[in-house]
Design a protein around this motif. Structure first.
Motif, PDB file in Angstrom:
ATOM      1  N   TYR A  57       0.823  -1.217   0.000  1.00 54.60           N
ATOM      2  CA  TYR A  57       0.000   0.000   0.000  1.00 54.60           C
ATOM      3  C   TYR A  57       0.856   1.266   0.000  1.00 54.60           C
ATOM      4  O   TYR A  57       0.503   2.249  -0.651  1.00 54.60           O
ATOM      5  CB  TYR A  57      -0.989  -0.001   1.167  1.00 54.60           C
ATOM      6  CG  TYR A  57      -2.195  -0.847   0.872  1.00 54.60           C
ATOM      7  CD1 TYR A  57      -3.143  -0.421  -0.041  1.00 54.60           C
ATOM      8  CD2 TYR A  57      -2.375  -2.080   1.484  1.00 54.60           C
ATOM      9  CE1 TYR A  57      -4.249  -1.194  -0.344  1.00 54.60           C
ATOM     10  CE2 TYR A  57      -3.481  -2.864   1.191  1.00 54.60           C
ATOM     11  CZ  TYR A  57      -4.411  -2.419   0.278  1.00 54.60           C
ATOM     12  OH  TYR A  57      -5.500  -3.188  -0.015  1.00 54.60           O
ATOM     13  N   PHE A 117      -7.818 -11.673  -4.817  1.00 51.01           N
ATOM     14  CA  PHE A 117      -8.050 -10.262  -5.146  1.00 51.01           C
ATOM     15  C   PHE A 117      -7.640  -9.360  -3.991  1.00 51.01           C
ATOM     16  O   PHE A 117      -6.963  -8.353  -4.181  1.00 51.01           O
ATOM     17  CB  PHE A 117      -9.520 -10.050  -5.515  1.00 51.01           C
ATOM     18  CG  PHE A 117      -9.834  -8.644  -5.931  1.00 51.01           C
ATOM     19  CD1 PHE A 117      -9.476  -8.182  -7.181  1.00 51.01           C
ATOM     20  CD2 PHE A 117     -10.470  -7.782  -5.056  1.00 51.01           C
ATOM     21  CE1 PHE A 117      -9.756  -6.883  -7.566  1.00 51.01           C
ATOM     22  CE2 PHE A 117     -10.756  -6.474  -5.432  1.00 51.01           C
ATOM     23  CZ  PHE A 117     -10.401  -6.033  -6.688  1.00 51.01           C
ATOM     24  N   ILE A 118      -8.033  -9.716  -2.773  1.00 57.80           N
ATOM     25  CA  ILE A 118      -7.684  -8.919  -1.592  1.00 57.80           C
ATOM     26  C   ILE A 118      -6.176  -8.908  -1.376  1.00 57.80           C
ATOM     27  O   ILE A 118      -5.589  -7.865  -1.084  1.00 57.80           O
ATOM     28  CB  ILE A 118      -8.423  -9.442  -0.345  1.00 57.80           C
ATOM     29  CG1 ILE A 118      -9.910  -9.132  -0.468  1.00 57.80           C
ATOM     30  CG2 ILE A 118      -7.847  -8.846   0.938  1.00 57.80           C
ATOM     31  CD1 ILE A 118     -10.778  -9.822   0.555  1.00 57.80           C
ATOM     32  N   LEU A 121      -4.598  -6.588  -4.090  1.00 58.81           N
ATOM     33  CA  LEU A 121      -5.249  -5.292  -4.316  1.00 58.81           C
ATOM     34  C   LEU A 121      -4.282  -4.110  -4.429  1.00 58.81           C
ATOM     35  O   LEU A 121      -4.418  -3.306  -5.362  1.00 58.81           O
ATOM     36  CB  LEU A 121      -6.295  -5.036  -3.232  1.00 58.81           C
ATOM     37  CG  LEU A 121      -7.194  -3.823  -3.447  1.00 58.81           C
ATOM     38  CD1 LEU A 121      -7.966  -3.954  -4.758  1.00 58.81           C
ATOM     39  CD2 LEU A 121      -8.155  -3.683  -2.277  1.00 58.81           C
ATOM     40  N   ILE A 125      -4.221  -1.865  -7.841  1.00 60.09           N
ATOM     41  CA  ILE A 125      -4.500  -0.425  -7.805  1.00 60.09           C
ATOM     42  C   ILE A 125      -3.302   0.346  -8.357  1.00 60.09           C
ATOM     43  O   ILE A 125      -3.456   1.274  -9.149  1.00 60.09           O
ATOM     44  CB  ILE A 125      -4.828   0.045  -6.374  1.00 60.09           C
ATOM     45  CG1 ILE A 125      -6.151  -0.533  -5.906  1.00 60.09           C
ATOM     46  CG2 ILE A 125      -4.859   1.575  -6.300  1.00 60.09           C
ATOM     47  CD1 ILE A 125      -6.434  -0.305  -4.430  1.00 60.09           C
TER      48      ILE A 125
END
Length: 138
Positions: A57, A117-118, A121, A125
């Protein structure tokens, strides 16, 4: 301008070094604990996996943020003069193929698809988000 950029770069380097040290310590601790490993449920996240998500992230934020200075500069000047179109074309190709590789690698089983997918992610993105921003740059 250049003083704040220098401060940002120094801060970014310190954060990256700190993350590397934390990950290295966790890897060393993980190797020590493997002799006394207890059965872990598949749904739980250990510190290494959580660190991977956090790094993913953070990478996503930096990667998406990297395009905004160019977009702002182009908007302010009302021109794309000086922009390397080959750089953005190659970056767009790389992001497109990387994002597609994540999507095409997705498990066929519906129950594993959501977990996959999680877990991917931040990279989805990052690749498709930057691809979208690169369209505006070009």
């Amino acid at each position: 301008g250049s003083k704040s950029l220098k401060s940002f770069c120094i801060t970014w380097i310190v954060v990256c070094i700190a993350l590397c040290v934390i990950l290295l310590c966790q890897l060393l601790l993980r190797n020590q604990d493997q002799s006394t490993v207890m059965e872990r449920s598949n749904n739980s996240l250990d510190m290494i996996e959580m660190s991977g998500f956090i790094c993913g992230y953070i990478s996503c934020v930096f990667y998406l943020g990297s395009r905004f200075p160019q977009l702002y500069k182009n908007f302010r000047r009302k021109s794309t003069e000086g922009t390397s179109y080959l750089l953005f074309a190659l970056a767009m190709m790389g992001n497109c193929t990387y994002g597609l590789s994540l999507v095409l690698k997705m498990p066929t089983t519906e129950s594993f698809r959501a977990l996959y997918f999680i877990h991917h992610l931040p990279w989805l993105i990052g690749s498709f988000g930057v691809l979208f921003l690169d369209i505006f740059v070009s």
